[in-house]
Design a protein around this motif. Structure first.
Motif, PDB file in Angstrom:
ATOM      1  N   SER A  26       0.876  -1.381  -0.248  1.00 36.44           N
ATOM      2  CA  SER A  26      -0.063  -0.433   0.353  1.00 36.44           C
ATOM      3  C   SER A  26       0.792   1.342  -0.227  1.00 36.44           C
ATOM      4  O   SER A  26       0.378   2.449   0.102  1.00 36.44           O
ATOM      5  CB  SER A  26      -0.458   0.255   1.171  1.00 36.44           C
ATOM      6  N   PRO A  28       2.290   4.742  -1.182  1.00 36.38           N
ATOM      7  CA  PRO A  28       1.530   5.420  -2.294  1.00 36.38           C
ATOM      8  C   PRO A  28       2.771   5.514  -3.099  1.00 36.38           C
ATOM      9  O   PRO A  28       3.943   6.137  -3.090  1.00 36.38           O
ATOM     10  CB  PRO A  28       1.537   6.988  -1.839  1.00 36.38           C
ATOM     11  N   PRO A  29       2.540   5.964  -4.126  1.00 39.68           N
ATOM     12  CA  PRO A  29       1.018   6.428  -4.862  1.00 39.68           C
ATOM     13  C   PRO A  29       0.953   4.611  -5.376  1.00 39.68           C
ATOM     14  O   PRO A  29       0.741   4.471  -5.985  1.00 39.68           O
ATOM     15  CB  PRO A  29       1.206   6.646  -6.257  1.00 39.68           C
ATOM     16  N   VAL A  30      -1.226   4.924  -5.129  1.00 40.28           N
ATOM     17  CA  VAL A  30      -1.494   3.392  -4.973  1.00 40.28           C
ATOM     18  C   VAL A  30      -2.866   3.467  -6.260  1.00 40.28           C
ATOM     19  O   VAL A  30      -3.723   4.193  -6.178  1.00 40.28           O
ATOM     20  CB  VAL A  30      -1.890   2.653  -3.325  1.00 40.28           C
ATOM     21  N   VAL A  31      -2.942   2.823  -6.953  1.00 37.12           N
ATOM     22  CA  VAL A  31      -4.024   2.357  -8.540  1.00 37.12           C
ATOM     23  C   VAL A  31      -5.131   1.469  -7.367  1.00 37.12           C
ATOM     24  O   VAL A  31      -4.486   0.026  -7.338  1.00 37.12           O
ATOM     25  CB  VAL A  31      -4.217   2.998  -9.359  1.00 37.12           C
ATOM     26  N   HIS A  32      -6.288   1.892  -7.041  1.00 33.57           N
ATOM     27  CA  HIS A  32      -7.179   0.532  -7.072  1.00 33.57           C
ATOM     28  C   HIS A  32      -8.321   0.336  -8.100  1.00 33.57           C
ATOM     29  O   HIS A  32      -8.630   1.435  -8.512  1.00 33.57           O
ATOM     30  CB  HIS A  32      -8.114   1.229  -5.562  1.00 33.57           C
ATOM     31  N   GLN A  62       2.069  -0.499  -5.739  1.00 39.31           N
ATOM     32  CA  GLN A  62       1.406   0.257  -6.120  1.00 39.31           C
ATOM     33  C   GLN A  62       0.034  -0.027  -6.917  1.00 39.31           C
ATOM     34  O   GLN A  62      -0.761   0.363  -8.153  1.00 39.31           O
ATOM     35  CB  GLN A  62       2.373   0.732  -7.238  1.00 39.31           C
ATOM     36  N   TYR A 120      -3.287   7.626 -14.015  1.00 41.36           N
ATOM     37  CA  TYR A 120      -3.946   8.039 -12.364  1.00 41.36           C
ATOM     38  C   TYR A 120      -2.342   7.656 -11.246  1.00 41.36           C
ATOM     39  O   TYR A 120      -2.293   8.210 -10.323  1.00 41.36           O
ATOM     40  CB  TYR A 120      -4.393   6.511 -11.686  1.00 41.36           C
ATOM     41  N   LEU A 121      -1.204   6.768 -11.765  1.00 41.91           N
ATOM     42  CA  LEU A 121       0.421   6.495 -10.870  1.00 41.91           C
ATOM     43  C   LEU A 121       0.273   8.497 -11.645  1.00 41.91           C
ATOM     44  O   LEU A 121       1.468   8.790  -9.699  1.00 41.91           O
ATOM     45  CB  LEU A 121       0.465   5.941 -11.658  1.00 41.91           C
ATOM     46  N   GLY A 125      -1.945   8.336  -7.781  1.00 38.37           N
ATOM     47  CA  GLY A 125      -2.693   7.324  -7.388  1.00 38.37           C
ATOM     48  C   GLY A 125      -4.283   7.756  -7.513  1.00 38.37           C
ATOM     49  O   GLY A 125      -4.690   9.014  -7.794  1.00 38.37           O
TER      50      GLY A 125
END
Length: 391
Positions: A26, A28-32, A62, A120-121, A125
């Motif tokens: 987890s 950052p940056p993290v993309v979900h 990430q 998005y990264l 994130g």
């Protein structure tokens, strides 16, 4: 299939609930993102093996993906809510949601998802998408230890060379004392939906499938009586041109289904049914290898060839050809009965293309009954004549 199951375990695991969580750490940056899938979906297998697992390995801490199994009732309800949010009447899996964007199918997800993750990264994130009911299944703290990435799963199995560790919550399946447990034997659902629940997934299409199913069974019974009572007919008569015409139509239907199954693309469905769910099921391939559409192509082609032999040749081949047509169409109708039964009661969805092929094969069977009887009589007569000559 074994490779798919292992990859599926690496990506999302399986538990007694349809909600499965994947962590790749987890930091950052993290993309979900959220992936709606089915364990028996060939398109899902392709996306997981060829796109998602490599991306998990590439981005590590990430990328976080939540997998939702739509073959279970709760997962299907979440999927239906997601479709409604995007204004879709129906949709197939794999269905991936990132931000307010949905990607569907084994062509769109590989093409667009990697680029969206990169975007998005670069922007710092992205949180979980705003989907109805998703907040109820994602814990407040979704971040595991920065030193121990993990997949929440009911399986106490860590496959060799897995980049992800596994953890078995006490509330789920107890950990096995054997370190050599085969993961392939434990990748099963703990809760099975009933046939009524599956039927309710597509009531209009499944009702149509039941009507076609009853009609085919009735045609088989009627065909048996017709064979006993008919005086026969000849495939050299003009009416028999209906057989190759129907085969050409069937060849087109089977050809389109073969294209969908082999090219891993989304099928164009009509107003009734859910073709993609059927085509993505394990029953879309014979023995898990041969696409049913390809089998249909072979069948319709063989019927046309047999018709040509019966119409334009003489002697023993001309007598054997009507029997071959009857045998192939009876087998095709029986196989269509089996497949049509699976759609409403096992898969929970109906394919209009499949129903069309089933009806065509049933009509071909009925047309082949009358020519087969005199052909059988001629062969029997020649056999008796040959015995008398030898005497």
């Amino acid at each position: 299939m074994k490779r798919f199951l292992i990859s599926l375990l690496l990506l999302i695991g399986l538990s007694s609930t349809p909600i499965l969580k994947v962590y790749a750490q987890s930091n950052p940056p993290v993309v979900h993102a959220v992936l709606f899938y089915s364990p028996t979906c060939g398109h899902c297998e392709f996306v997981i093996n060829q796109t998602l697992v490599p991306m998990i390995n590439q981005y590590g801490n990430q990328l976080q993906i939540l997998g939702v199994d739509i073959s279970q009732q709760q997962g299907y309800s979440l999927f239906a809510a997601a479709l409604q949010k995007f204004g879709l009447d129906r949709g197939g899996v794999p269905f991936l949601v990132i931000d307010n964007i949905y990607l569907m199918g084994s062509q769109e997800i590989p093409e667009r998802f990697p680029g969206l993750v990169e975007t998005y990264l670069a922007q710092g994130g992205l949180d979980w998408p705003n989907l109805p009911g998703l907040d109820n299944i994602i814990p407040t703290q979704t971040s595991p230890s920065t030193t121990t990435p993990e997949v929440m799963t009911a399986l106490p199995i860590t496959p060799p060379a897995s980049p992800l560790a596994t953890h078995a919550p006490e509330s789920n399946i107890p950990a096995s004392s054997s370190p050599t447990t085969d993961p392939l034997t434990t990748l099963t659902h703990q809760e099975k939906s009933t046939w009524r629940e599956r039927f309710a997934h597509d009531p209009a299409g499944n009702t149509l499938a039941v009507i076609v199913l009853v009609g085919m069974i009735g045609a088989l019974a009627w065909g048996y009586r017709l064979f006993q009572n008919t005086k026969g007919a000849s495939l050299k008569d003009n009416w028999s041109w209906a057989i190759p015409v129907l085969c050409v139509v069937g060849f087109g239907v089977a050809g389109y289904l073969a294209y969908v199954e082999t090219a891993q693309v989304q099928a164009v469905c009509g107003p009734v049914g859910d073709c993609n769910t059927v085509q993505q099921s394990e029953y879309a391939r014979l023995f898990g290898i041969l696409p049913i559409g390809v089998l249909g192509l072979v069948g319709y082609a063989a019927i046309i060839i047999s018709w040509l032999v019966a119409r334009f040749t003489a002697g023993r081949p001309a007598n054997l050809a009507p029997l071959a047509i009857l045998g192939m169409t009876v087998f095709g109708t029986l196989f269509s009965v089996y497949l049509t039964f699976l759609e409403p009661f096992v898969i929970g969805a109906t394919c209009a293309w499949c129903l069309t092929s089933a009806v065509l094969m049933t009509v071909l069977m009925m047309l082949s009954i009358a020519p087969a009887k005199p052909a059988l009589a001629k062969l029997g007569h020649k056999k008796k004549t040959g015995k008398l000559k030898r005497l």
